[in-house]
Design a protein around this motif. Structure first.
Motif, PDB file in Angstrom:
ATOM      1  N   ILE A   1       0.870  -1.166   0.000  1.00  0.00           N
ATOM      2  CA  ILE A   1       0.000   0.000   0.000  1.00  0.00           C
ATOM      3  C   ILE A   1       0.907   1.217   0.000  1.00  0.00           C
ATOM      4  O   ILE A   1       1.735   1.384   0.879  1.00  0.00           O
ATOM      5  N   GLU A   2       0.763   2.037  -1.012  1.00  0.00           N
ATOM      6  CA  GLU A   2       1.547   3.261  -1.095  1.00  0.00           C
ATOM      7  C   GLU A   2       0.602   4.443  -0.943  1.00  0.00           C
ATOM      8  O   GLU A   2      -0.452   4.478  -1.554  1.00  0.00           O
ATOM      9  N   THR A   3       0.979   5.388  -0.100  1.00  0.00           N
ATOM     10  CA  THR A   3       0.145   6.559   0.128  1.00  0.00           C
ATOM     11  C   THR A   3       0.830   7.800  -0.425  1.00  0.00           C
ATOM     12  O   THR A   3       2.009   7.772  -0.781  1.00  0.00           O
ATOM     13  N   SER A   4       0.074   8.911  -0.461  1.00  0.00           N
ATOM     14  CA  SER A   4       0.665  10.167  -0.913  1.00  0.00           C
ATOM     15  C   SER A   4       1.795  10.587   0.015  1.00  0.00           C
ATOM     16  O   SER A   4       2.766  11.211  -0.416  1.00  0.00           O
ATOM     17  N   ALA A   5       1.700  10.238   1.299  1.00  0.00           N
ATOM     18  CA  ALA A   5       2.774  10.556   2.234  1.00  0.00           C
ATOM     19  C   ALA A   5       4.042   9.775   1.889  1.00  0.00           C
ATOM     20  O   ALA A   5       5.150  10.296   1.993  1.00  0.00           O
ATOM     21  N   ASP A   6       3.870   8.516   1.443  1.00  0.00           N
ATOM     22  CA  ASP A   6       5.023   7.712   1.038  1.00  0.00           C
ATOM     23  C   ASP A   6       5.724   8.321  -0.178  1.00  0.00           C
ATOM     24  O   ASP A   6       6.930   8.218  -0.323  1.00  0.00           O
ATOM     25  N   ARG A   7       4.961   8.949  -1.032  1.00  0.00           N
ATOM     26  CA  ARG A   7       5.527   9.544  -2.241  1.00  0.00           C
ATOM     27  C   ARG A   7       6.076  10.938  -1.994  1.00  0.00           C
ATOM     28  O   ARG A   7       6.524  11.607  -2.911  1.00  0.00           O
ATOM     29  N   GLY A   8       6.015  11.403  -0.755  1.00  0.00           N
ATOM     30  CA  GLY A   8       6.570  12.705  -0.411  1.00  0.00           C
ATOM     31  C   GLY A   8       5.653  13.871  -0.697  1.00  0.00           C
ATOM     32  O   GLY A   8       6.061  15.021  -0.588  1.00  0.00           O
ATOM     33  N   ALA A   9       4.397  13.599  -1.043  1.00  0.00           N
ATOM     34  CA  ALA A   9       3.463  14.677  -1.372  1.00  0.00           C
ATOM     35  C   ALA A   9       3.002  15.429  -0.127  1.00  0.00           C
ATOM     36  O   ALA A   9       2.656  16.591  -0.200  1.00  0.00           O
ATOM     37  N   VAL A  10       3.012  14.761   1.012  1.00  0.00           N
ATOM     38  CA  VAL A  10       2.536  15.365   2.252  1.00  0.00           C
ATOM     39  C   VAL A  10       3.578  15.108   3.330  1.00  0.00           C
ATOM     40  O   VAL A  10       4.081  14.010   3.461  1.00  0.00           O
ATOM     41  N   ASP A  11       3.894  16.128   4.107  1.00  0.00           N
ATOM     42  CA  ASP A  11       4.897  15.984   5.150  1.00  0.00           C
ATOM     43  C   ASP A  11       4.249  16.141   6.520  1.00  0.00           C
ATOM     44  O   ASP A  11       4.217  17.218   7.078  1.00  0.00           O
ATOM     45  N   SER A  12       3.689  15.044   7.033  1.00  0.00           N
ATOM     46  CA  SER A  12       3.027  15.073   8.327  1.00  0.00           C
ATOM     47  C   SER A  12       2.821  13.644   8.807  1.00  0.00           C
ATOM     48  O   SER A  12       2.572  12.742   8.012  1.00  0.00           O
ATOM     49  N   GLU A  13       2.925  13.455  10.127  1.00  0.00           N
ATOM     50  CA  GLU A  13       2.635  12.130  10.670  1.00  0.00           C
ATOM     51  C   GLU A  13       1.173  11.773  10.446  1.00  0.00           C
ATOM     52  O   GLU A  13       0.824  10.618  10.230  1.00  0.00           O
ATOM     53  N   LEU A  14       0.291  12.760  10.502  1.00  0.00           N
ATOM     54  CA  LEU A  14      -1.131  12.514  10.284  1.00  0.00           C
ATOM     55  C   LEU A  14      -1.448  12.166   8.842  1.00  0.00           C
ATOM     56  O   LEU A  14      -2.503  11.620   8.550  1.00  0.00           O
ATOM     57  N   ALA A  15      -0.531  12.470   7.950  1.00  0.00           N
ATOM     58  CA  ALA A  15      -0.769  12.217   6.530  1.00  0.00           C
ATOM     59  C   ALA A  15      -0.950  10.734   6.233  1.00  0.00           C
ATOM     60  O   ALA A  15      -1.498  10.372   5.203  1.00  0.00           O
ATOM     61  N   TYR A  16      -0.501   9.862   7.125  1.00  0.00           N
ATOM     62  CA  TYR A  16      -0.636   8.425   6.907  1.00  0.00           C
ATOM     63  C   TYR A  16      -2.006   7.904   7.313  1.00  0.00           C
ATOM     64  O   TYR A  16      -2.419   6.842   6.857  1.00  0.00           O
ATOM     65  N   LEU A  17      -2.728   8.604   8.155  1.00  0.00           N
ATOM     66  CA  LEU A  17      -3.990   8.090   8.668  1.00  0.00           C
ATOM     67  C   LEU A  17      -5.091   8.027   7.622  1.00  0.00           C
ATOM     68  O   LEU A  17      -5.722   6.991   7.436  1.00  0.00           O
ATOM     69  N   ALA A  18      -5.359   9.133   6.954  1.00  0.00           N
ATOM     70  CA  ALA A  18      -6.439   9.147   5.968  1.00  0.00           C
ATOM     71  C   ALA A  18      -6.160   8.196   4.799  1.00  0.00           C
ATOM     72  O   ALA A  18      -7.049   7.434   4.411  1.00  0.00           O
ATOM     73  N   PRO A  19      -4.948   8.201   4.221  1.00  0.00           N
ATOM     74  CA  PRO A  19      -4.692   7.246   3.136  1.00  0.00           C
ATOM     75  C   PRO A  19      -4.780   5.788   3.602  1.00  0.00           C
ATOM     76  O   PRO A  19      -5.222   4.927   2.848  1.00  0.00           O
ATOM     77  N   ALA A  20      -4.399   5.510   4.836  1.00  0.00           N
ATOM     78  CA  ALA A  20      -4.499   4.148   5.351  1.00  0.00           C
ATOM     79  C   ALA A  20      -5.958   3.730   5.485  1.00  0.00           C
ATOM     80  O   ALA A  20      -6.325   2.598   5.140  1.00  0.00           O
ATOM     81  N   ALA A  21      -6.797   4.652   5.969  1.00  0.00           N
ATOM     82  CA  ALA A  21      -8.230   4.352   6.080  1.00  0.00           C
ATOM     83  C   ALA A  21      -8.834   4.136   4.693  1.00  0.00           C
ATOM     84  O   ALA A  21      -9.612   3.203   4.485  1.00  0.00           O
ATOM     85  N   ALA A  22      -8.459   4.977   3.750  1.00  0.00           N
ATOM     86  CA  ALA A  22      -8.965   4.830   2.385  1.00  0.00           C
ATOM     87  C   ALA A  22      -8.489   3.518   1.764  1.00  0.00           C
ATOM     88  O   ALA A  22      -9.252   2.839   1.070  1.00  0.00           O
TER      89      ALA A  22
END
Length: 115
Positions: free
Chosen positions: A17-38
């Motif tokens: 599972i790759e998220t926008s945070a993994d791709r460097g698009a978002v710089d925040s610890e919270l950035a992993y929560l919404a993509p993980a839920a989705a």
């Protein structure tokens, strides 16, 4: 044949599972929560499409887990945050944004009542 949530997860056959945070698009610890839920919801949808999970069981599991309530809580909290941050409680744009978020929260709750 009914499947448990554990069986549904096993049937998903997750490779990555790759998220926008993994791709460097978002710089925040919270950035992993919404993509993980989705991504989790996407896996459930995929399991239904592939026939490895029964749609009724998935919907019932989502209802029992109160996914709709948690999603509505996020929207309601965002609505409250908009009003907390505005200096003028009568600011039309801020109130419109807050009302839209609050209305969306209500609609999410209503959708699950109809299921």
């Amino acid at each position: 044949m009914e499947r448990t949530s554990t069986e549904i997860v096993k049937a998903a056959d997750i490779t990555a599972i790759e998220t926008s945070a993994d791709r460097g698009a978002v710089d925040s610890e919270l950035a992993y929560l919404a993509p993980a839920a989705a991504a989790a919801l996407g896996l459930l949808a995929d399991a239904i499409k592939r026939g490895t999970a029964d749609r009724e069981n998935v919907v019932q599991a989502l209802k029992e887990a109160a996914v709709h309530e948690r999603f509505a809580d996020v929207l309601a909290a965002a609505s409250e945050d908009v009003m907390d941050e505005t200096e003028d409680p009568f600011d039309f744009d801020a109130r419109l944004d807050a009302d839209n978020l609050s209305g969306a929260a209500s609609q999410v709750r209503d959708l699950f009542r109809w299921l």
